[in-house]
Scaffold this active site. Structure first.
Site, PDB file in Angstrom:
ATOM      1  N   ASP A 106      12.488   7.648 -45.552  1.00  0.00           N
ATOM      2  CA  ASP A 106      13.204   7.388 -46.891  1.00  0.00           C
ATOM      3  C   ASP A 106      14.623   8.158 -46.641  1.00  0.00           C
ATOM      4  O   ASP A 106      14.676   9.439 -46.347  1.00  0.00           O
ATOM      5  CB  ASP A 106      12.716   7.704 -48.076  1.00  0.00           C
ATOM      6  CG  ASP A 106      10.964   6.838 -48.078  1.00  0.00           C
ATOM      7  OD1 ASP A 106      11.370   5.766 -48.089  1.00  0.00           O
ATOM      8  OD2 ASP A 106      10.188   7.359 -48.516  1.00  0.00           O
TER       9      ASP A 106
ATOM     10  N   HIS B  30       6.912   5.502 -41.881  1.00  0.00           N
ATOM     11  CA  HIS B  30       5.883   4.530 -42.464  1.00  0.00           C
ATOM     12  C   HIS B  30       6.367   3.281 -42.345  1.00  0.00           C
ATOM     13  O   HIS B  30       7.510   2.688 -42.032  1.00  0.00           O
ATOM     14  CB  HIS B  30       5.882   4.918 -43.956  1.00  0.00           C
ATOM     15  CG  HIS B  30       6.870   4.997 -44.773  1.00  0.00           C
ATOM     16  ND1 HIS B  30       7.658   5.903 -45.054  1.00  0.00           N
ATOM     17  CD2 HIS B  30       7.098   4.019 -45.775  1.00  0.00           C
ATOM     18  CE1 HIS B  30       8.866   5.604 -45.778  1.00  0.00           C
ATOM     19  NE2 HIS B  30       8.253   4.243 -46.426  1.00  0.00           N
TER      20      HIS B  30
ATOM     21  N   ARG C  34       7.812   4.205 -56.554  1.00  0.00           N
ATOM     22  CA  ARG C  34       8.126   5.512 -56.026  1.00  0.00           C
ATOM     23  C   ARG C  34       8.819   6.497 -56.615  1.00  0.00           C
ATOM     24  O   ARG C  34       9.918   5.970 -57.335  1.00  0.00           O
ATOM     25  CB  ARG C  34       8.772   5.050 -54.501  1.00  0.00           C
ATOM     26  CG  ARG C  34       9.221   6.298 -53.568  1.00  0.00           C
ATOM     27  CD  ARG C  34      10.066   5.914 -52.574  1.00  0.00           C
ATOM     28  NE  ARG C  34      11.192   5.167 -52.947  1.00  0.00           N
ATOM     29  CZ  ARG C  34      12.441   4.829 -51.986  1.00  0.00           C
ATOM     30  NH1 ARG C  34      12.016   4.569 -50.901  1.00  0.00           N
ATOM     31  NH2 ARG C  34      13.419   4.420 -52.537  1.00  0.00           N
TER      32      ARG C  34
ATOM     33  N   HIS D   4      10.459   3.506 -40.882  1.00  0.00           N
ATOM     34  CA  HIS D   4      11.557   3.987 -41.358  1.00  0.00           C
ATOM     35  C   HIS D   4      11.193   5.226 -42.195  1.00  0.00           C
ATOM     36  O   HIS D   4       9.941   5.587 -42.460  1.00  0.00           O
ATOM     37  CB  HIS D   4      12.289   3.138 -42.264  1.00  0.00           C
ATOM     38  CG  HIS D   4      11.366   2.620 -43.541  1.00  0.00           C
ATOM     39  ND1 HIS D   4      10.550   1.803 -43.519  1.00  0.00           N
ATOM     40  CD2 HIS D   4      11.627   3.402 -44.864  1.00  0.00           C
ATOM     41  CE1 HIS D   4       9.846   1.805 -44.851  1.00  0.00           C
ATOM     42  NE2 HIS D   4      10.490   2.434 -45.696  1.00  0.00           N
TER      43      HIS D   4
END
Length: 283
Positions: free
Chosen positions: A114, A253, A268, A112
């Site tokens: 983000d 990733h 994150r 995916h």
């Protein structure tokens, strides 16, 4: 270490490349302190070149992580992720227990990028290791530009004008965040490097505009096989104090869940983008 893999950028900054087109470890910099304008520009240039860069032995806290990321753009507060400190909403916890529940056992859904569900997806992510298992828990990144270039000319012609939706609505509905399902070009031109790359999120039930569900599934499966090719990837082993910084416009990733019931914890920070994903037509 082969000499050609280490490049001295300044007297203090060293770059160790990990794979030919993506991944580099950066040393000689302290992320707990503000970067100089020169350092900031060098890190940004290295991000564009290597797409994902890593800093080891950076034992920073949430506030320092936020301050580092803020030097590269406006920060984005994600509506569905958990925060360890509500006074610092820019930092989001990535918990293994929650991520495993979200992805389930469908490994295909782990590749995916983000916030692809947004009109203007976040361009950068800074991820800090908080609690790591003794073994396992790597993250894999795949070069979306290299994947695109590796496709057959016939397949490129089929997908060149496609738009794809990424459906995150069920998760947004749970927190009362009203946002429509929108479509982006499947092939996106990077706004800074000019590279064409695939822009797809396998974790959000991608569907191609104008295609049937079955046709979409077949193409999704074909593209997933391409991203799963090790020649397009870098696999990174986390150690305490590691920080990763990557370009969501350039790659996908994949978190590796191979460490049992240990609750791996990462934090994150997302960097907003002013660009809407698009494809520049070349004559």
């Amino acid at each position: 270490m082969p000499a050609e893999n280490v490049v001295a950028i300044t007297e203090s900054l060293r770059v160790t490349t990990l794979e030919p087109t993506l991944g580099a470890e950066i040393s000689g910099i302290d992320l707990s302190k503000p970067l100089s304008p020169v350092q900031r520009d060098e890190v940004h240039a290295l991000l564009l070149k290597h797409k994902v860069i890593f800093f080891r032995d950076q034992h920073i806290n949430s506030a320092q992580q936020i301050a580092f990321a803020a030097q590269f753009g406006e920060l984005y507060v994600h509506p569905t992720t958990q925060q360890e400190d509500t006074a610092k909403p820019q930092a989001h916890l990535i918990l293994a227990s929650q991520a495993k529940e979200a992805y389930g056992d469908a490994r295909k859904g782990r590749w995916h990028t983000d916030t692809s569900w947004m009109l203007k997806p976040t361009y950068g992510a800074v991820l800090r290791a908080v609690s790591l298992p003794q073994l396992g828990g790597d993250t894999v990144w795949a070069d979306a530009g290299l994947v695109y270039r590796g496709l057959s000319e016939e397949l490129k012609a089929r997908i060149d004008n496609l738009f794809v939706t990424h459906n995150f609505k069920s998760s947004l509905d749970k927190v009362g965040y009203d946002y429509p399902i929108i479509a982006h070009p499947l092939v996106r031109t990077h706004p800074e490097t000019g590279e064409d790359a695939l822009f797809i999120n396998f974790s959000m039930s991608p569907q191609f505009i104008g295609w049937s569900v079955e046709e979409s599934r077949e193409l999704v499966a074909e593209l997933l096989r391409e991203f799963s090719n090790p020649e397009y990837q870098v696999r990174f082993k986390w150690t305490p104090g590691t920080v990763a910084f990557w370009d969501n416009r350039a790659l996908l990733h994949y978190p590796v869940y191979n460490y049992g019931d240990f609750d791996r914890v990462m934090e994150r920070v997302l960097i907003a983008d002013t660009d809407i994903p698009h494809r520049v037509r070349r004559t």
